[in-house]
Design an enzyme around this catalytic site. Structure first.
Site, short mmCIF file in Angstrom:
data_model
loop_
_atom_site.label_atom_id
_atom_site.label_comp_id
_atom_site.label_asym_id
_atom_site.label_seq_id
_atom_site.Cartn_x
_atom_site.Cartn_y
_atom_site.Cartn_z
N SER A 1 0.83 -1.22 0.00
CA SER A 1 0.00 0.00 0.00
C SER A 1 0.86 1.26 0.00
O SER A 1 0.40 2.32 -0.45
CB SER A 1 -0.89 0.05 1.25
N HIS B 1 -1.31 -2.88 -7.16
CA HIS B 1 -2.00 -2.59 -5.90
C HIS B 1 -3.51 -2.72 -6.06
O HIS B 1 -4.15 -1.87 -6.69
CB HIS B 1 -1.63 -1.16 -5.44
N GLU C 1 -4.02 0.01 -8.98
CA GLU C 1 -2.95 0.97 -9.27
C GLU C 1 -1.71 0.17 -9.68
O GLU C 1 -1.27 -0.71 -8.93
CB GLU C 1 -2.62 1.81 -8.04
N ASN D 1 -4.35 6.45 -1.68
CA ASN D 1 -4.06 6.70 -0.27
C ASN D 1 -3.44 8.09 -0.06
O ASN D 1 -3.64 8.70 0.99
CB ASN D 1 -3.17 5.60 0.30
N1 LIG Z 1 -6.00 -4.66 4.02
C1 LIG Z 1 -6.13 -3.80 3.04
O1 LIG Z 1 -7.12 -3.04 2.99
C2 LIG Z 1 -5.09 -3.74 1.93
C3 LIG Z 1 -5.45 -3.14 0.71
C4 LIG Z 1 -4.50 -3.10 -0.33
C5 LIG Z 1 -3.23 -3.62 -0.13
N2 LIG Z 1 -2.90 -4.17 1.07
C6 LIG Z 1 -1.54 -4.72 1.22
O2 LIG Z 1 -1.60 -6.12 1.08
C7 LIG Z 1 -0.57 -6.72 1.86
C8 LIG Z 1 -1.19 -7.77 2.79
O3 LIG Z 1 -2.18 -7.14 3.59
P1 LIG Z 1 -3.41 -7.93 4.22
O4 LIG Z 1 -4.42 -6.90 4.60
O5 LIG Z 1 -3.78 -9.10 3.39
O6 LIG Z 1 -2.72 -8.45 5.58
P2 LIG Z 1 -3.11 -9.66 6.53
O7 LIG Z 1 -2.62 -9.28 7.87
O8 LIG Z 1 -4.52 -10.08 6.34
O9 LIG Z 1 -2.17 -10.86 5.90
C9 LIG Z 1 -0.77 -10.82 5.96
C10 LIG Z 1 -0.17 -12.11 5.44
O10 LIG Z 1 1.25 -12.02 5.57
C11 LIG Z 1 1.73 -13.21 6.13
N3 LIG Z 1 2.96 -12.93 6.86
C12 LIG Z 1 3.09 -12.25 8.03
N4 LIG Z 1 4.39 -12.20 8.38
C13 LIG Z 1 5.08 -12.86 7.40
C14 LIG Z 1 6.44 -13.18 7.22
N5 LIG Z 1 7.36 -12.81 8.11
N6 LIG Z 1 6.78 -13.87 6.09
C15 LIG Z 1 5.85 -14.25 5.19
N7 LIG Z 1 4.54 -14.00 5.34
C16 LIG Z 1 4.17 -13.32 6.44
C17 LIG Z 1 0.61 -13.68 7.06
O11 LIG Z 1 0.73 -15.05 7.33
C18 LIG Z 1 -0.61 -13.36 6.20
O12 LIG Z 1 -0.82 -14.40 5.26
C19 LIG Z 1 0.14 -5.58 2.59
O13 LIG Z 1 1.27 -5.19 1.84
C20 LIG Z 1 -0.90 -4.47 2.58
O14 LIG Z 1 -0.33 -3.18 2.63
C21 LIG Z 1 -3.81 -4.26 2.10
#
Ligand SMILES: NC(=O)c1ccc[n+]([C@@H]2O[C@H](COP(=O)([O-])OP(=O)(O)OC[C@H]3O[C@@H](n4cnc5c(N)ncnc54)[C@H](O)[C@@H]3O)[C@@H](O)[C@H]2O)c1
Length: 286
Positions: free
Chosen positions: A123, A144, A156, A194
């Site tokens: 993000s 993204h 994006e 964002n």
């Molecule tokens: N939540 C949102 O609204 C959103 C929107 C767009 C983009 N994102 C981006 O997507 C990505 C994931 O976000 P999310 O909301 O799915 O998070 P989440 O917390 O739901 O999932 C995170 C994942 O990362 C894994 N993880 C954690 N530590 C790790 C490690 N050390 N090594 C490997 N895997 C590891 C976890 O097991 C899990 O599968 C982030 O970069 C976030 O910025 C999130």
């Protein structure tokens, strides 16, 4: 020129909220998908959650039973990073932590075939810092998606200064092939959405801290006055206050614009563990 046609197999790393959504989107678009999580149980649970989402879609008449089966048949769950070797595109979607993502990109560099494109769903983090831990910085890009990925129309495509035109074009075509509206953005914290959304959310907290209006009235005003589907406090609680704070901190670190300097209430609520809907208490109680 980009070439989404050369993408047949897509790897997804991470089985959180976004990983599951990305796998569903890519499989619905007809790609073979490998989802890799650190534990097999988490990867399997993710495929089950996709199955539940598809079953609901069938119930609502948005997909047929045949389609549900076909989509699921395209998805493989694994805990083995080596299973991503023959992916044409890998989208990393693990925790928003630069060091964790860099370590994964360094591993992917060793595993994924040389023509494979390596993408991140970050993000806010600088995509170039992921590109530079690989030997193929021209083939690293940000793709993204928004939450929930199957429902949100926008993608994006982030262009780090190292990316080739062909990589960017392929990423744009891939997003479009998933039925999304794709926009190209330079590699700056917050990208478009964002960078514009968070000063607004932060200033809503400022308005409330200044005693201008109640939270409820600020939310009512922005729904009724701007036709937004939800007000800023409801949206902050939905995004998560910890995530919101991380995004504002990244924006402030990059631009030093006071509009990005997180308001004290946001920081205090995060310190108190009041993170929004996910903890049943943020600006509102749930
Ligand atoms: N939540 C949102 O609204 C959103 C929107 C767009 C983009 N994102 C981006 O997507 C990505 C994931 O976000 P999310 O909301 O799915 O998070 P989440 O917390 O739901 O999932 C995170 C994942 O990362 C894994 N993880 C954690 N530590 C790790 C490690 N050390 N090594 C490997 N895997 C590891 C976890 O097991 C899990 O599968 C982030 O970069 C976030 O910025 C999130």
């Amino acid at each position: 020129m980009g070439d989404a046609d050369r993408i047949a197999k897509v790897g997804i790393l991470g089985s959180g909220i976004m990983g599951a959504g990305l796998a569903e989107v890519a499989a619905r678009a007809g790609y073979d998908v490998v989802v890799r999580s650190r534990s097999r149980a988490a990867a399997t649970a993710m495929v089950e959650s996709i199955d539940r989402a598809l079953t609901k879609a069938v119930e609502r008449g948005k997909a047929t039973e045949e389609e549900r089966k076909e989509i699921l048949a395209r998805i493989t769950a694994t805990d083995h990073l080596g299973a991503l070797a023959d992916c044409d595109l890998v989208i990393e979607s693990v925790v928003e932590d630069l060091a964790v993502k860099q370590a994964l990109f360094a591993e992917l560099e060793q595993i994924v075939k040389p023509t494979g494109i390596l993408a991140t769903n970050t993000s806010t983090l600088p995509v170039v810092e992921l590109a530079m831990v690989t030997q193929r910085p021209d083939q690293v890009v940000g793709i993204h998606f928004f939450n929930p990925a199957p429902a949100m129309k926008l993608v994006e495509v982030i262009r780090p200064i190292t990316a080739s035109d062909a990589t960017i074009a392929t990423a744009l075509e891939f997003a479009k092939s998933c039925g999304k509206d794709a926009v190209e953005v330079a590699d700056r914290a917050g990208f478009i959405v964002n960078a514009l959304l968070f000063p607004y959310l932060n200033n809503a907290i400022r308005l409330w801290e200044q005693g201008t209006a109640t939270m409820e009235d600020i939310d009512t005003a922005m729904r009724g006055g701007c036709n937004f589907p939800m007000g800023p406090f409801a949206l902050l609680d939905l995004v998560g206050l910890d995530t919101s704070l991380a995004i504002l901190d990244a924006l402030y670190a990059e631009f030093r614009d006071p509009n990005y300097a997180a308001m004290p209430t946001l920081r205090r609520k995060v310190a108190a563990g009041q993170l929004g809907r996910k903890t049943k208490r943020g600006f509102y109680e749930y």
